[in-house]
Write a protein that holds these residues in place. Sequence first.
Motif, mmCIF file in Angstrom:
data_model
loop_
_atom_site.group_PDB
_atom_site.id
_atom_site.type_symbol
_atom_site.label_atom_id
_atom_site.label_comp_id
_atom_site.label_asym_id
_atom_site.label_seq_id
_atom_site.Cartn_x
_atom_site.Cartn_y
_atom_site.Cartn_z
ATOM 1 N N HIS A 152 -5.090 31.655 5.430
ATOM 2 C CA HIS A 152 -4.782 33.039 5.782
ATOM 3 C C HIS A 152 -3.815 33.627 4.757
ATOM 4 O O HIS A 152 -2.923 32.925 4.255
ATOM 5 C CB HIS A 152 -4.165 33.121 7.177
ATOM 6 N N LEU A 153 -3.992 34.904 4.464
ATOM 7 C CA LEU A 153 -3.072 35.621 3.587
ATOM 8 C C LEU A 153 -1.984 36.231 4.466
ATOM 9 O O LEU A 153 -2.276 37.083 5.321
ATOM 10 C CB LEU A 153 -3.826 36.701 2.804
ATOM 11 N N ILE A 154 -0.755 35.778 4.266
ATOM 12 C CA ILE A 154 0.328 36.180 5.164
ATOM 13 C C ILE A 154 1.466 36.830 4.372
ATOM 14 O O ILE A 154 1.529 36.763 3.145
ATOM 15 C CB ILE A 154 0.893 34.963 5.933
ATOM 16 N N ASP A 155 2.368 37.481 5.102
ATOM 17 C CA ASP A 155 3.627 37.958 4.535
ATOM 18 C C ASP A 155 4.646 36.833 4.688
ATOM 19 O O ASP A 155 4.804 36.267 5.771
ATOM 20 C CB ASP A 155 4.112 39.207 5.268
ATOM 21 N N ALA A 156 5.310 36.484 3.597
ATOM 22 C CA ALA A 156 6.252 35.362 3.613
ATOM 23 C C ALA A 156 7.511 35.716 2.836
ATOM 24 O O ALA A 156 7.511 36.639 2.008
ATOM 25 C CB ALA A 156 5.598 34.118 3.005
ATOM 26 N N GLU A 157 8.571 34.984 3.102
ATOM 27 C CA GLU A 157 9.797 35.176 2.329
ATOM 28 C C GLU A 157 9.600 34.668 0.903
ATOM 29 O O GLU A 157 8.900 33.686 0.680
ATOM 30 C CB GLU A 157 10.951 34.415 2.983
ATOM 31 N N GLU A 158 10.228 35.348 -0.032
ATOM 32 C CA GLU A 158 10.118 34.921 -1.421
ATOM 33 C C GLU A 158 10.875 33.604 -1.636
ATOM 34 O O GLU A 158 11.967 33.429 -1.098
ATOM 35 C CB GLU A 158 10.695 35.984 -2.360
ATOM 36 N N PRO A 159 10.315 32.673 -2.417
ATOM 37 C CA PRO A 159 11.051 31.447 -2.760
ATOM 38 C C PRO A 159 12.049 31.748 -3.879
ATOM 39 O O PRO A 159 11.948 32.787 -4.536
ATOM 40 C CB PRO A 159 9.942 30.522 -3.263
ATOM 41 N N HIS A 160 12.982 30.854 -4.063
ATOM 42 C CA HIS A 160 13.958 31.032 -5.143
ATOM 43 C C HIS A 160 14.089 29.746 -5.947
ATOM 44 O O HIS A 160 13.913 28.646 -5.419
ATOM 45 C CB HIS A 160 15.312 31.452 -4.577
ATOM 46 N N ALA A 161 14.403 29.915 -7.217
ATOM 47 C CA ALA A 161 14.509 28.769 -8.125
ATOM 48 C C ALA A 161 15.760 27.953 -7.813
ATOM 49 O O ALA A 161 16.863 28.494 -7.762
ATOM 50 C CB ALA A 161 14.539 29.249 -9.572
ATOM 51 N N GLY A 162 15.560 26.655 -7.611
ATOM 52 C CA GLY A 162 16.679 25.748 -7.452
ATOM 53 C C GLY A 162 17.071 25.163 -8.799
ATOM 54 O O GLY A 162 16.529 25.542 -9.841
ATOM 55 N N PRO A 163 18.000 24.206 -8.823
ATOM 56 C CA PRO A 163 18.394 23.569 -10.084
ATOM 57 C C PRO A 163 17.181 22.962 -10.796
ATOM 58 O O PRO A 163 16.343 22.301 -10.171
ATOM 59 C CB PRO A 163 19.373 22.481 -9.633
ATOM 60 N N GLY A 164 17.068 23.203 -12.075
ATOM 61 C CA GLY A 164 15.983 22.636 -12.859
ATOM 62 C C GLY A 164 14.641 23.308 -12.648
ATOM 63 O O GLY A 164 13.608 22.776 -13.062
ATOM 64 N N GLN A 165 14.635 24.482 -12.010
ATOM 65 C CA GLN A 165 13.389 25.180 -11.729
ATOM 66 C C GLN A 165 13.423 26.604 -12.282
ATOM 67 O O GLN A 165 14.494 27.135 -12.597
ATOM 68 C CB GLN A 165 13.140 25.254 -10.217
ATOM 69 N N VAL A 166 12.240 27.209 -12.370
ATOM 70 C CA VAL A 166 12.159 28.637 -12.643
ATOM 71 C C VAL A 166 11.242 29.263 -11.595
ATOM 72 O O VAL A 166 10.365 28.594 -11.050
ATOM 73 C CB VAL A 166 11.617 28.955 -14.059
ATOM 74 N N ARG A 167 11.470 30.540 -11.329
ATOM 75 C CA ARG A 167 10.544 31.279 -10.479
ATOM 76 C C ARG A 167 9.752 32.232 -11.352
ATOM 77 O O ARG A 167 10.290 32.813 -12.305
ATOM 78 C CB ARG A 167 11.289 32.078 -9.398
ATOM 79 N N ILE A 168 8.467 32.376 -11.025
ATOM 80 C CA ILE A 168 7.639 33.317 -11.771
ATOM 81 C C ILE A 168 7.027 34.347 -10.827
ATOM 82 O O ILE A 168 6.790 34.078 -9.649
ATOM 83 C CB ILE A 168 6.499 32.610 -12.543
ATOM 84 N N ALA A 169 6.820 35.534 -11.393
ATOM 85 C CA ALA A 169 5.922 36.500 -10.771
ATOM 86 C C ALA A 169 4.525 36.028 -11.167
ATOM 87 O O ALA A 169 4.152 36.074 -12.338
ATOM 88 C CB ALA A 169 6.206 37.897 -11.288
#
Length: 297
Positions: free
Chosen positions: A16-33
């Motif tokens: 299912h395509l749902i509305d969800a909270e955005e994730p955030h980058a933790g240590p050693g990670q990056v977030r992408i659009a």
Amino acid sequence: MKKVSFAEFGGPDVLHLIDAEEPHAGPGQVRIAVRAAGVNPFDWRVREGQMLAAHPVELPAGVGQDASGVVDEVGEGVDGVEIGDPVFGEGASTYAEFAVLSAWARMPEGLTFEEAAGYPSVVETALRIIHQVGVRSGQTLLVSGASGGVGSAVLQIARDRGITVIGTAGAANQDYLRGLGALATTYGEGWVERVRQLGRVDAALDLAGSGVIRELVELTGDPQKVISIADLAAPELGVRFSGVAGSMPDALAETVGLISRGRLHIPVEKSYTLAEAAAAHIDSRAGHTRGRRVVVV
């Protein structure tokens, strides 16, 4: 944000395509659009509950591990990448508008986001199984189910290493395999003899899980010279099942090098929207892919 999710194991209808909270980058990670996410057999196997022993899942869960996009958040301890950089790599829940990556590389020049999303897992898998099966320059590798993403990568990497490849695929994909430098033949009745006519087989890879393990062992003469990534019953015949990934950063670095040298190109056969994720899984499970399938955000 929009995200593809499932709350129970099952068929494609559980997506299912749902509305969800955005994730955030933790240590050693990056977030992408996210611009695109790769569609892999691993994705629907997780959704069906096939991978629980090796890949525990807490429901509800997101879908996808490969993606490309633009960095918009950099975690603690990360250097060498900045907000706005186009990257591709591996993370979690990548069928979404935003995703966190744990391994990534800057996209090679000339690569589209759709193309880039199709590389990470398939090239890591291809590099891993070529190494595990022990095939060397001057030898011949048989690839069963050679026209998909992993097969496309195996054929090109093997050619770059001086390995002759015999590839099996459907009649419609014979010219595609030949274009990647393989000796091509169809599967189906009489395929073992057709392979024998093309040459001796030193090692073999089962990429499709189409019940050919016994024949691959017969052609190589040794179950230790066969690797499967698709037939969970392969170990019953003494054949290794390769399902544990190696170093993704190393694989991405090698991917960039191969692409930059013009030695690797995996076409995108079909693109889907996030709302069409179920259709992407149905098509992936049916096989007969030429190159890659991706979800475009």
